[in-house]
Design a protein around this motif. Structure first.
Motif, PDB file in Angstrom:
ATOM      1  N   ASN A 284       0.811  -1.653  -0.129  1.00 38.04           N
ATOM      2  CA  ASN A 284       0.193   0.077   0.766  1.00 38.04           C
ATOM      3  C   ASN A 284       1.078   1.685  -0.177  1.00 38.04           C
ATOM      4  N   ASP A 288      -1.727   5.709   1.415  1.00 40.73           N
ATOM      5  CA  ASP A 288      -2.721   5.358   2.140  1.00 40.73           C
ATOM      6  C   ASP A 288      -2.608   5.200   3.244  1.00 40.73           C
ATOM      7  N   ASP A 345      -5.462  -5.189   3.322  1.00 44.09           N
ATOM      8  CA  ASP A 345      -5.392  -4.469   1.916  1.00 44.09           C
ATOM      9  C   ASP A 345      -6.381  -3.174   2.510  1.00 44.09           C
ATOM     10  N   ARG A 347      -7.067  -1.011   0.696  1.00 39.02           N
ATOM     11  CA  ARG A 347      -8.228  -1.109  -1.265  1.00 39.02           C
ATOM     12  C   ARG A 347      -8.496  -0.975  -1.083  1.00 39.02           C
ATOM     13  N   SER A 393     -13.565   1.912  -1.805  1.00 30.97           N
ATOM     14  CA  SER A 393     -12.327   1.336  -0.859  1.00 30.97           C
ATOM     15  C   SER A 393     -12.233   1.169   0.647  1.00 30.97           C
ATOM     16  N   GLU A 396     -12.115   4.711   1.973  1.00 32.64           N
ATOM     17  CA  GLU A 396     -13.255   5.657   1.319  1.00 32.64           C
ATOM     18  C   GLU A 396     -14.732   5.400   2.590  1.00 32.64           C
ATOM     19  N   ARG A 458      -9.661   5.398 -10.137  1.00 27.49           N
ATOM     20  CA  ARG A 458     -10.402   4.505  -9.042  1.00 27.49           C
ATOM     21  C   ARG A 458      -8.185   4.058  -9.640  1.00 27.49           C
ATOM     22  N   VAL A 461      -3.810  -1.963  -6.372  1.00 26.60           N
ATOM     23  CA  VAL A 461      -2.800  -1.398  -5.651  1.00 26.60           C
ATOM     24  C   VAL A 461      -1.708  -1.920  -6.459  1.00 26.60           C
TER      25      VAL A 461
END
Length: 658
Positions: A284, A288, A345, A347, A393, A396, A458, A461
């Motif tokens: 990542n 983020d 993860d 995302r 995600s 988000e 978008r 990853v």
């Protein structure tokens, strides 16, 4: 299971066979469902159990993905081989109660083949089906959940009917947070880390209120070891240390899509073939990770060493012998920052289970109610519109539901594991070795960037990670055999390859491999080890059908094809869909070359390989081949379709799509 080996009265095994982790996600969801019905559960890869040990459980639920040419995933094949032993009697599994759920893609000819044959074999060995098999189709407009959600809802009712609870015992409410089998904890000698006071050091005795299921005084007994059960261990991995030698963009800067050619080298001598895959383990972005740490208020303590600690729910058993994520040696000492960077993860598009979990970690009643709505099967369409359709995600979602504060100890139980991404290797033949005899791996990677109804870009990853990776970077990867099963003995046979876009990767590997075979056949008249049949010393015709948008933008390796045409029996036919007013695709070019295709496949018993995006392309290619057989072979529609099915059964038609 008690210490003396006696069966517990409510013990369930949820086993999974998974290539990419999807089946694991669904298996864990079934595990939680059964725990709420007061079952002791074990969720594990199929290969960790022996067939005879299935009888130790009251019920067994298998969640199985189909891979390759209708194959079981790698982590289920050892178990499957044991089931196929001829000496097993027809009542071998007579005490096993089971059901299965298959995860598949209907664009493949052998849709959900793995789950179907697994289910059938258990029945052949005397096992009793407690609930009808379920099947999911990734091509469904609402994804796999379209059938998964109603199947599990009905499964719950069937299990309650078959295994009723005592009159004074009730299912554990969805409002109760089930205890995890592992929690994060501070490493010894560290005593402070941000978090709610009642979770200051990951002590399982101080879980949040309502986290321990003790409905009506019913206490859950910890699972104990049993002689017939194998311990769960970390998945086997053929790890390699490689160095990135080249990271080059192939498409022009003006082109809508960025596609890159990556080249890695490895000091070890490694053998691989066309169709094999390299797994890249992404990271990542620091941006983020920083946002997530700030959102959870963990930033001041993000770099304090932590480790995984078993909770009391599994003390005394070896059935859960590894934590929920695979922490590699070079990640130690583990910290929250490393965990979020390399292991989890953030995302990912969240599943229903994520909303169910985080609803427990907010004091905002409006947020809680909205989060719980997404867990209600009645609102599956709304969940799809909020998550899957816009690809929203986890990060988000948590930014929108900002009142959610996940206790750091629960991080790995709430967030999904950051799994490796598989890429078909594009190198073959002489391109498998560098000039200094190191092993060479090449990849053709389309960088994932797109927009949905959410205006923010978008990005994939893994491809985002790869796009900016500088040459000289050392990294760990894993190598896995593909499903195309290409053999040197096929060298004299003609081959028709259909690989639009990055589906070209295994096709290029095969072309270079066949060129290498031809060189050996020419120089030695046979392969030194006798691998190529001595019946012919000529390489069969090699035909590639390649499709892309523009000849000038994404006709990859064009110069190679021109060079190889002069040195081997290679023909390349192209479909540039956007270079003229009428769109042209590979299936259209197949039909234009119908006489050639028919001669190679039917008259000369040739092979077909189809690689690229799943969905409409494979179905269109199949329809085109049926049309070729019908028009050139004097067949009716049914006979032509049957001929293609016969090719599949003979292993002459193989498909690998993603």
């Amino acid at each position: 299971m008690t210490n003396d080996g006696q069966r517990h009265d409510r013990l369930a095994a949820i086993v999974y066979g998974s290539e990419t982790g999807n089946a694991l996600d669904y298996a864990e969801e079934v595990g939680r469902l059964l725990e709420r019905l007061h079952f002791q559960t074990i969720v594990t890869r199929i290969d960790t159990l022996e067939p005879a040990s299935l009888a130790h459980f009251n019920c067994v639920i298998a969640v199985i993905s189909t891979t390759g040419q209708g194959d079981l995933p790698v982590n289920a094949r050892s178990f499957w081989k044991k089931l196929l032993r001829k000496r097993l009697p027809p009542d071998y599994l007579k005490d096993v109660k089971f059901t299965t759920f298959g995860l598949g893609d209907s664009s493949y000819p052998k849709f959900n083949w793995a789950a179907r044959k697994f289910h059938k074999r258990l029945l052949q060995l005397g096992a009793c089906e407690i609930y009808s098999r379920g099947e999911a189709d990734e091509q469904h407009e609402e994804g796999s959940d379209a059938t998964w959600v109603p199947w599990t809802a009905d499964l719950r009712q069937q299990v309650l009917a078959r295994y009723p609870l005592d009159a004074d015992v009730h299912p554990i409410s969805e409002e109760v947070l089930l205890p995890p089998k592992w929690l994060l904890s501070l490493k010894p000698n560290y005593t402070t880390l941000v978090g709610p006071p009642n979770l200051c050091n990951g002590d399982p005795g101080t879980l949040p209120p309502n986290s321990l299921p003790t409905t009506n005084g019913h206490q859950r007994t910890p699972l104990m070891g049993n002689k017939g059960l194998s311990s769960v261990t970390a998945p086997d991995s053929t790890g390699l240390l490689v160095t990135l030698e080249e990271n080059r963009r192939l498409t022009p800067q003006s082109h809508w899509q960025e596609v890159r050619h990556l080249r890695f080298s490895c000091a070890s001598s490694i053998e691989y073939g066309p169709g094999d895959v390299l797994t890249i383990f992404p990271e990542n972005s620091s941006s983020d990770v920083g946002q997530f740490l700030e959102l959870m208020s963990w930033s001041p303590h993000a770099d304090i060493p932590i480790h995984f600690k078993r909770t009391s729910s599994v003390e005394g058993t070896d059935l859960y012998s590894f934590p929920p994520v695979n922490v590699k040696q070079h990640h130690n000492p583990l910290t929250l920052r490393k965990l979020l960077t390399y292991c989890l993860d953030i995302r990912a598009v969240p599943r229903r289970s994520f909303f169910s979990a985080v609803a427990h970690f907010t004091d905002n009643q409006t947020h809680k109610e909205r989060l719980l709505e997404f867990t209600n099967p009645k609102y599956i369409d709304e969940l799809y519109d909020y998550t899957t359709r816009p690809r929203r995600s986890i990060l988000e979602v948590l930014q929108e539901f900002h009142s959610v504060k996940i206790p750091w100890q629960w991080t790995a139980n709430v967030l999904p594991e950051l799994r490796g991404r598989q890429f078909s290797i594009v190198s073959g033949g002489q391109k498998k070795r560098t000039s200094d005899e190191r092993t060479n791996f090449e990849l053709l990677v389309a960088i994932v960037k797109y927009k949905t109804v959410i205006k923010t870009l978008r990005e994939g990853v893994c491809t985002r990670y790869l796009s900016s990776l500088p040459a000289g970077t050392a990294m760990g990867v894993s190598l896995q055999q593909g499903s195309l099963n290409i053999q040197k003995t096929d060298a004299p046979r003609p081959v028709v390859m259909i690989g639009p876009g990055t589906g070209l990767a295994p096709m290029r590997s095969l072309i270079w491999e066949r060129y290498d075979w031809q060189s050996r056949m020419t120089n030695l008249n046979q392969v030194e080890d006798g691998a190529i049949a001595s019946g012919s010393n000529q390489l069969g015709e090699t035909v590639l059908f390649y499709g892309c948008r523009n000849q000038e933008a994404d006709f990859f390796y064009r110069e190679e094809w021109e060079m190889l045409k002069e040195k081997m029996p290679l023909k390349v036919f192209t479909a540039f869909s956007r270079d003229q007013k009428t769109k042209v695709y590979v299936q259209d070019i197949l039909k234009q070359q119908s006489e050639l295709v028919y001669r190679l496949l039917c008259s000369q018993n040739g092979l077909v390989y189809v690689c690229g995006s799943s969905g409409k392309m494979p179905q269109a290619v199949r329809a085109a081949l049926v049309d070729v057989f019908r028009s050139c072979g004097d067949m009716d529609q049914d006979a032509a379709a049957n001929y293609l099915q016969g090719m599949e059964k003979e292993g002459r038609y193989k498909q690998e799509t993603w």
